[in-house]
Write a protein that holds these residues in place. Structure first.
Motif, short mmCIF file in Angstrom:
data_model
loop_
_atom_site.label_atom_id
_atom_site.label_comp_id
_atom_site.label_asym_id
_atom_site.label_seq_id
_atom_site.Cartn_x
_atom_site.Cartn_y
_atom_site.Cartn_z
N LYS A 3 0.88 -1.35 -0.04
CA LYS A 3 -0.37 0.31 -0.10
C LYS A 3 1.12 1.37 -0.26
O LYS A 3 1.64 1.94 0.95
CB LYS A 3 -0.94 -0.24 1.25
N ASN A 5 1.00 5.56 0.12
CA ASN A 5 0.08 6.75 0.02
C ASN A 5 1.34 7.84 -0.14
O ASN A 5 2.27 8.02 0.86
CB ASN A 5 -0.15 6.28 1.69
N SER A 21 -0.52 7.52 -5.14
CA SER A 21 -1.00 6.09 -4.01
C SER A 21 -1.79 5.15 -4.46
O SER A 21 -2.31 4.99 -6.03
CB SER A 21 -2.30 7.21 -3.40
N GLU A 23 -2.74 0.67 -4.28
CA GLU A 23 -2.62 -0.78 -3.63
C GLU A 23 -2.14 -1.80 -4.68
O GLU A 23 -2.84 -2.21 -5.93
CB GLU A 23 -3.58 -0.62 -2.95
#
Length: 255
Positions: A3, A5, A21, A23
């Motif tokens: 993940k 960010n 960002s 995932e």
């Protein structure tokens, strides 16, 4: 599994990666595409710990690994290959792979000095693991050869095997199909699928769009360090922003 960010990396006034960002799911093939200079390799460098980010965080399996040293990140289960295959050219193929599993050993200088039982046991384990990954990538017949004497496609497979020798859960492949022909590219794509089938998550950077569109479960597109799109191959292929920035339209291809 991974993940990201608001990840940013600045070099002076230049943002090589800017507020990204994303995932990536486990047991999937995740791809990163974009023009040269889009920030793809810098993104990999940040994830692998080769350089610290300016801003943002990186989480691996729920753990914050932002700014962590690259050897520690490797021990956590992230391995990486490079655009230019980085091997010990004057060593045998098998010896190159023995080095990879050293990441999982505990022997130190004193073990070497006294030739300890632990050292001998770990050397045997490293050799066995090297043979396993050599078999996995289909190169058991060249383990004895000097690495400088094998083909470019074989070196690509050895680089895969070296990453696998560290017992990773996530492998970052930086342009794995660079410099090889279409048949070799398809064979390498098959090896990537095999890795995922055996529980290894893959994230790759690649310019060969036919390979990416047939292989990836998810694609992120970077341009000038910024994420301009993400989605399935079909979604990315039909995204007008991606077409404008990178893929080009059918009309462009025909011109």
């Amino acid at each position: 599994m991974l993940k990201i960010n608001n990840l940013t990396k600045r070099f002076g006034g230049l943002a090589a990666v800017n507020n990204v960002s994303i995932e990536f799911e486990a047991n999937k093939i995740n791809a990163i595409i974009g023009p040269n200079g889009a920030g793809k390799s810098t993104f990999f460098n940040l994830v692998a710990g080769a350089m610290p980010p300016t801003e943002g965080t990186i989480e691996y399996q729920g753990m914050n690994i932002t700014g962590m040293a690259c050897d520690r990140i490797a021990r956590l289960g992230i391995a990486r290959t490079f655009q230019t295959t980085m091997l010990f050219e004057e060593s045998t193929v098998l010896d190159n792979l023995i080095v990879g599993h050293r990441l999982r050993t505990q022997s130190r200088l004193w073990d070497v000095i006294i030739n300890s039982r632990r050292l001998r046991d770990e050397e045997a384990k490293c050799r066995a693991r090297a043979q396993e990954v050599l078999d996995f990538v289909g190169l058991s017949h060249i383990g004895h050869r000097i690495t400088a004497d094998i083909s470019q496609e074989e070196k690509k497979r050895v680089a895969f095997a070296l990453a696998l020798a560290t017992d990773p859960e996530l492998v970052l492949l930086d342009e794995p199909a660079g410099g090889i022909n279409p048949e070799e590219t398809e064979n390498l794509a098959g090896l990537i699928r095999k890795m995922v089938d055996h529980g290894v998550t893959v994230c790759l950077i690649e310019h060969k769009m036919d390979m990416i569109m047939s292989l990836a479960d998810k694609i992120m597109v970077l341009d000038h360090g910024e994420k301009i799109a993400e989605g399935t191959p079909e979604e990315v292929r039909n995204n007008p922003v991606v077409i404008e920035a990178y893929l080009g339209s059918d009309e462009d291809a025909a011109a």
